[in-house]
Design a protein around this motif. Structure first.
Motif, mmCIF file in Angstrom:
data_model
loop_
_atom_site.group_PDB
_atom_site.id
_atom_site.type_symbol
_atom_site.label_atom_id
_atom_site.label_comp_id
_atom_site.label_asym_id
_atom_site.label_seq_id
_atom_site.Cartn_x
_atom_site.Cartn_y
_atom_site.Cartn_z
ATOM 1 N N MET A 1 0.821 -1.178 0.000
ATOM 2 C CA MET A 1 0.000 0.000 0.000
ATOM 3 C C MET A 1 0.878 1.258 0.000
ATOM 4 S SD MET A 1 -3.058 1.113 2.517
ATOM 5 C CE MET A 1 -2.569 2.485 3.499
ATOM 6 N N GLN A 2 1.899 1.311 0.870
ATOM 7 C CA GLN A 2 2.773 2.480 0.923
ATOM 8 C C GLN A 2 3.489 2.686 -0.411
ATOM 9 O OE1 GLN A 2 3.036 4.782 3.356
ATOM 10 N NE2 GLN A 2 1.353 3.692 4.333
ATOM 11 N N HIS A 3 3.884 1.604 -1.049
ATOM 12 C CA HIS A 3 4.542 1.709 -2.351
ATOM 13 C C HIS A 3 3.603 2.338 -3.377
ATOM 14 C CE1 HIS A 3 7.390 0.786 -5.502
ATOM 15 N NE2 HIS A 3 6.408 0.268 -6.209
ATOM 16 N N GLN A 4 2.356 1.954 -3.342
ATOM 17 C CA GLN A 4 1.388 2.522 -4.278
ATOM 18 C C GLN A 4 1.135 4.007 -3.979
ATOM 19 O OE1 GLN A 4 -1.893 -0.197 -3.731
ATOM 20 N NE2 GLN A 4 -1.385 -1.294 -5.615
ATOM 21 N N LEU A 5 1.051 4.354 -2.712
ATOM 22 C CA LEU A 5 0.790 5.741 -2.330
ATOM 23 C C LEU A 5 1.963 6.660 -2.671
ATOM 24 C CD1 LEU A 5 -0.878 5.334 1.168
ATOM 25 C CD2 LEU A 5 -1.959 6.152 -0.920
ATOM 26 N N ASN A 6 3.189 6.178 -2.440
ATOM 27 C CA ASN A 6 4.362 7.026 -2.587
ATOM 28 C C ASN A 6 5.129 6.788 -3.883
ATOM 29 O OD1 ASN A 6 4.008 8.302 -0.032
ATOM 30 N ND2 ASN A 6 4.719 6.421 0.916
ATOM 31 N N GLY A 7 4.651 5.900 -4.721
ATOM 32 C CA GLY A 7 5.307 5.656 -5.997
ATOM 33 C C GLY A 7 6.722 5.126 -5.864
ATOM 34 N N GLY A 8 7.007 4.385 -4.816
ATOM 35 C CA GLY A 8 8.336 3.820 -4.615
ATOM 36 C C GLY A 8 9.327 4.788 -3.993
ATOM 37 N N GLU A 9 8.915 6.019 -3.699
ATOM 38 C CA GLU A 9 9.793 7.002 -3.068
ATOM 39 C C GLU A 9 9.509 7.066 -1.577
ATOM 40 O OE1 GLU A 9 9.500 10.791 -4.938
ATOM 41 O OE2 GLU A 9 9.724 9.977 -6.947
ATOM 42 N N LYS A 10 10.386 7.776 -0.864
ATOM 43 C CA LYS A 10 10.148 7.992 0.562
ATOM 44 C C LYS A 10 8.882 8.820 0.726
ATOM 45 C CE LYS A 10 14.830 8.064 2.388
ATOM 46 N NZ LYS A 10 15.811 8.885 3.116
ATOM 47 N N PRO A 11 8.175 8.635 1.834
ATOM 48 C CA PRO A 11 6.994 9.468 2.083
ATOM 49 C C PRO A 11 7.407 10.932 2.262
ATOM 50 C CG PRO A 11 7.412 8.002 3.944
ATOM 51 C CD PRO A 11 8.394 7.658 2.886
ATOM 52 N N PRO A 12 6.493 11.858 2.006
ATOM 53 C CA PRO A 12 6.816 13.288 2.128
ATOM 54 C C PRO A 12 7.425 13.671 3.468
ATOM 55 C CG PRO A 12 4.685 13.017 1.085
ATOM 56 C CD PRO A 12 5.125 11.650 1.543
ATOM 57 N N SER A 13 6.951 13.080 4.537
ATOM 58 C CA SER A 13 7.484 13.431 5.855
ATOM 59 C C SER A 13 8.964 13.073 5.958
ATOM 60 C CB SER A 13 6.688 12.729 6.960
ATOM 61 O OG SER A 13 6.712 11.330 6.762
ATOM 62 N N GLU A 14 9.373 11.944 5.398
ATOM 63 C CA GLU A 14 10.786 11.551 5.433
ATOM 64 C C GLU A 14 11.623 12.445 4.534
ATOM 65 O OE1 GLU A 14 12.479 9.327 7.307
ATOM 66 O OE2 GLU A 14 10.618 9.011 8.404
ATOM 67 N N ARG A 15 11.069 12.892 3.421
ATOM 68 C CA ARG A 15 11.798 13.793 2.524
ATOM 69 C C ARG A 15 12.052 15.137 3.208
ATOM 70 N NH1 ARG A 15 8.161 11.625 -1.804
ATOM 71 N NH2 ARG A 15 7.047 13.586 -1.636
ATOM 72 N N VAL A 16 11.067 15.633 3.952
ATOM 73 C CA VAL A 16 11.237 16.896 4.685
ATOM 74 C C VAL A 16 12.338 16.745 5.737
ATOM 75 C CG1 VAL A 16 10.123 18.469 6.324
ATOM 76 C CG2 VAL A 16 8.917 17.740 4.268
ATOM 77 N N ILE A 17 12.355 15.635 6.436
ATOM 78 C CA ILE A 17 13.382 15.396 7.449
ATOM 79 C C ILE A 17 14.760 15.344 6.790
ATOM 80 C CG2 ILE A 17 14.294 13.676 9.073
ATOM 81 C CD1 ILE A 17 11.295 12.974 9.648
ATOM 82 N N ASP A 18 14.885 14.658 5.649
ATOM 83 C CA ASP A 18 16.156 14.596 4.925
ATOM 84 C C ASP A 18 16.606 15.986 4.481
ATOM 85 O OD1 ASP A 18 16.274 11.853 5.248
ATOM 86 O OD2 ASP A 18 15.536 11.409 3.223
#
Length: 47
Positions: A1-18
């Motif tokens: 499910m997470q893969h489908q939601l995020n298109g194989g990328e990190k979720p937005p919250s993790e991208r902001v932290i990075d």
């Protein structure tokens, strides 16, 4: 499910932290009770 939601990328919250780590060079969370229990997540630089 997470893969489908995020298109194989990190979720937005993790991208902001990075992005924060890249901009400011450290952890965004305030740690007052000692080092993080997961060694990979421990802050390595002194403040």
């Amino acid at each position: 499910m997470q893969h489908q939601l995020n298109g194989g990328e990190k979720p937005p919250s993790e991208r902001v932290i990075d992005q924060h780590r890249e901009m400011f060079g450290g952890e965004y969370r305030l740690s007052t009770d000692g080092p993080h229990p997961v060694p990979e997540l421990q802050e390595t630089r002194s403040r």
